[in-house]
Design an enzyme around this catalytic site. Structure first.
Site, PDB file in Angstrom:
ATOM      1  NE  ARG A 130      43.206  -7.922 -22.525  1.00  0.00           N
ATOM      2  CZ  ARG A 130      42.065  -7.389 -22.113  1.00  0.00           C
ATOM      3  NH1 ARG A 130      41.717  -6.165 -22.469  1.00  0.00           N
ATOM      4  NH2 ARG A 130      41.273  -8.064 -21.309  1.00  0.00           N
TER       5      ARG A 130
ATOM      6  CE  LYS B 214      36.619 -33.569 -24.678  1.00  0.00           C
ATOM      7  NZ  LYS B 214      35.191 -33.797 -25.001  1.00  0.00           N
TER       8      LYS B 214
ATOM      9  CE  LYS C 257      38.794 -41.083 -23.889  1.00  0.00           C
ATOM     10  NZ  LYS C 257      37.908 -40.446 -22.888  1.00  0.00           N
TER      11      LYS C 257
ATOM     12  CD  GLU D  25      34.939 -43.393 -23.261  1.00  0.00           C
ATOM     13  OE1 GLU D  25      35.156 -42.213 -22.921  1.00  0.00           O
ATOM     14  OE2 GLU D  25      35.220 -43.855 -24.384  1.00  0.00           O
TER      15      GLU D  25
ATOM     16  CG  ASP E 279      31.237 -41.312 -24.078  1.00  0.00           C
ATOM     17  OD1 ASP E 279      31.152 -40.147 -23.657  1.00  0.00           O
ATOM     18  OD2 ASP E 279      31.563 -41.602 -25.238  1.00  0.00           O
TER      19      ASP E 279
END
Length: 280
Positions: free
Chosen positions: A98, A135, A167, A198, A219
């Protein structure tokens, strides 16, 4: 990127999670002298990734297990293809099954999805790279990002420590003269550190362009605004598009002339491929 140390520690943690006191089923059902041969077989098409992790899972459970006919990472396969053969003590093979499959199913899923995005860009003759994001599964980022490269994609920054990305929330805190703030950031960062900024609307581009950072991230821009932004930037810095990119939209985004398309979906919601271990 994916070193033996990464592989060994991740597999060790996974086995401890799955069998902290051993495999009670294998111990009570299977004789300690029983041996077996099994095939890791594909049940759907894809691109393989994770051979070293698969091998390490079996090795850690029982060094007497051998893995042969191992498919090379980054190679395509069809349903029914044998991706590896495993031979040795049956208890160990069944205990490691597994964990070994969990790694290669996810890694191959990422490689396969990445290859599909790359193929869409190539189909329209665009030059954009497909890149991942941060992510990723906590603790398994190196495996996720390695799998993206196996699928023909590129890695974005590995983490917060290896590149500067300013950002929207950073810009909101900075306020005032964005150009002056970015120029000061460049001075403090030094010439070897990449700086990406960004923006989420065309009106922000001039202020960023004047500071000449390494790159700019557009973005959630519309296709028409992406084309306008590429023309406005005119090669002054690397242009990246991000936000809501799908297999259905990536080709059109690439056709705008951007250099990089970052896709969170490569890792944050990827589907594990259907691979199985079949006794022979």
């Amino acid at each position: 990127m994916l070193t033996p140390a990464h592989t060994q520690s991740a597999v060790r943690a996974a086995l401890m999670e799955d069998a902290p006191w051993g495999d009670v089923t294998a111990r009570l059902v299977i004789s300690d002298t029983a041996t077996m041969t099994a095939a890791i077989r594909a049940r759907e098409p894809g691109v393989f990734a994770g051979g070293a992790v698969l091998t390490e899972a079996f090795r850690q459970v029982d060094p007497r297990i051998t893995v042969s006919a191992l498919r090379a990472d980054a190679t395509a396969f069809a349903p029914g293809d044998v991706l590896a053969e495993v031979t040795g003590p049956a208890r160990g093979i069944l205990t490691a099954e597994r964990v070994a499959l969990n790694f290669v199913q996810r890694m191959s899923g990422i490689a396969t999805l990445t290859s599909q995005y790359v193929a869409e860009v190539e189909r329209v003759g665009a030059h954009a790279r497909i890149a991942d994001t941060r992510k990723t599964v906590p603790g398994l980022r190196v495996f996720d990002k390695y799998s993206v490269t196996a699928g023909g994609g590129s890695n974005h920054r590995f983490g917060l420590s290896d590149a500067i990305m300013v950002k929207d929330n950073h810009l909101a805190v900075l306020g005032g003269d964005i150009t002056a703030a970015l120029i000061e950031l460049k001075r403090r960062a030094g010439h070897t550190t990449s700086i990406i900024v960004e923006v989420d609307r065309l009106e922000q581009i001039d202020a960023v362009r004047a500071a000449r950072p390494t790159g700019i991230l557009l973005d959630n821009f519309s296709i028409s605004d992406l084309r306008a932004a590429v023309a406005l930037i005119d090669g002054a810095m690397t242009v990246e598009a991000s936000g809501g990119v799908t297999l259905g939209t990536v080709a059109e985004i690439a056709s705008t002339g951007v250099d990089v398309i970052s896709v969170g979906a490569l890792t944050h919601s990827v589907r594990a491929l259907d691979l199985g271990l079949d006794a022979r």
